[in-house]
Design an enzyme around this catalytic site. Sequence first.
Site, short mmCIF file in Angstrom:
data_model
loop_
_atom_site.label_atom_id
_atom_site.label_comp_id
_atom_site.label_asym_id
_atom_site.label_seq_id
_atom_site.Cartn_x
_atom_site.Cartn_y
_atom_site.Cartn_z
N HIS A 1 -3.71 -5.19 0.57
CA HIS A 1 -3.19 -5.72 1.85
C HIS A 1 -3.21 -7.25 1.87
O HIS A 1 -4.28 -7.84 2.01
CB HIS A 1 -4.01 -5.17 3.01
N GLU B 1 -2.01 -9.03 4.27
CA GLU B 1 -2.02 -9.49 5.66
C GLU B 1 -3.41 -9.64 6.26
O GLU B 1 -3.59 -10.26 7.29
CB GLU B 1 -1.16 -8.55 6.53
N CYS C 1 0.83 -1.21 0.00
CA CYS C 1 0.00 0.00 0.00
C CYS C 1 0.87 1.27 0.00
O CYS C 1 1.53 1.54 -0.99
CB CYS C 1 -0.94 -0.07 1.20
N SER D 1 0.23 -11.71 32.62
CA SER D 1 0.99 -11.88 33.86
C SER D 1 1.08 -13.36 34.23
O SER D 1 2.08 -13.81 34.79
CB SER D 1 0.39 -11.06 34.99
N LEU D 2 0.05 -14.13 33.87
CA LEU D 2 0.06 -15.56 34.19
C LEU D 2 1.16 -16.30 33.41
O LEU D 2 1.96 -17.05 33.98
CB LEU D 2 -1.31 -16.17 33.87
N GLY E 1 -5.05 -11.90 34.58
CA GLY E 1 -5.06 -11.88 33.12
C GLY E 1 -4.04 -12.87 32.54
O GLY E 1 -3.25 -13.47 33.27
#
Length: 513
Positions: A165, A167, A78, A224-225, A221
């Site tokens: 595009h 993607e 693009c 962090s886990l 969440g």
Amino acid sequence: MVAVINFGGQYAHLIARRIRQLGVKSELISPDVKLPDLKKLNPQALILSGSPYSVYEKKSPKLNIKIYNLKLPILGICYGLQLIAYQLGGKVSSRQTKQFGKEILIIKNKSPLFENLLNKETVWFSHGDQVDKLPRGFDIIASTKNAKIAAFQNLQKKLFGIQFHPEVSHTPKGEKILRNFLFKIAKARKDWDLTEVKMQIVKKIKTEVGNDKVLVALSGGVDSLVATCLIREALGSNLYPIFIDTGLLRQYDIHDFRKMVKILNFKNVQIIKAQDRFLKILKGVVDPEEKRRKIARVYFEILEEEAKKIGNVIYLGQGTIYPDRIESAQTSKHADKIKSHHNVTLPHGLKLKIVEPLAELYKDEVRTLGRILNVPDSFLNRHPFPGPGLGIRILGEVTKERLEIVRAADEVFISELKSAGLYNIKEGSSKMSQALAAILPVKSVGVMGDARTYSYMIALRCVDTVDFMTADWSKIPNEVLEKVSSRIVNEVRGVNRVVYDITQKPPATIEYE
Ligand code: XMP
């Protein structure tokens, strides 16, 4: 690795993720990158992303012209195609009839980029400008009804440009085109395998932290886990996970946390009860940014206090992921500050050193890593929950009464989504990626059992999104919405009206504050 030069297009992250999904390491690089720094990265190829700018605008980002002489294969997408044309002597102009959405691409000339494609393929366009004149040495390889130069190449120099595009999922053969570029043209090596990446991360934590202790604040969440699981794998008993009950949590957060600790067999875990402390500092605060600042300050104060209590804790583990870092860097440079997400805006004077095992990874990669680490899907597929918690889902002042209301409404909403089978994120799907209830600080008149009511309003929000940067509102079936609404007004005291938010991001954000 393949460097994606990020000109600010909304799909730049998606390009990098797609390349990694094809097994090649990829990173977003700023167009201002210095030549020696780019050379140090030793890229196998470059991809030039899209951009909200037009190449002929004075302030539009450009590529250092010397980069074209590095003999690296380059694919311009693009704006990237337009930039190649513009910088190498072609002509680009704005068009009256813009091309947005699906188009039929007609392949005109043989190209390794389009190997194994049909002569006509559906592709996705999203730009108003067009290349009118090719630079010297280039050939047209595809056109559309409205754009004669929809794709070009300079085979000898391995420079390629496509106006559409590849993607996005709306370009069905997009993956094939990216594969052709990576493996047929750039002869890229496959060097991105998450099992391998996991081993590298664990090794890096071991070397970085050695025998020191690491405190990690689990938020419930995914990020962090997974970060905690990686740190545990590297350090074993030197990991100290803590969970702060800010009082701004949802009904089920503590329960889910305890379950998670049990299933994953975490040791040294502490739940810090600090509800009163947070309520106290939030008294009278209505400004969203002030709320965020105050919540973050107390949060980190508690972490430092706990680190002191444990003794000799040097490090704080964080679940910061790649887009968090990139976005916060961009925030300081080009963009307006929208919100201060607190895992990237650390307080001044924090004595703990930071360990960020996921700093190079995207969300879907974090989930895959979680699976490699045997974390159950029920934990990995949880919707994101912001650091300031319900504090930013109560518009205006946070009070005990409002917390109870929003908590009860959220519980109804989420449990109904779960029973309707709408909650889980399927791998690769953007559907229902985050759902929440918020309380609006206005009261409206209603009638219940022949009596007048004058109560709060609950706003439900549920969005379809891939990267949380843009989002569409989820088309939840009416029967489900009806049940949620009826249950909330019947079961949650203090609410007589429920609305469903049908705003996209942008212009609205996902959270209310
Ligand atoms: P917005 O509201 O900016 O949200 O469209 C995008 C994503 O970020 C989450 N979010 C936050 N996460 N601290 C966090 O840790 C914050 O202050 C914060 N604000 C928004 C939001 O839940 C969504 O997933």
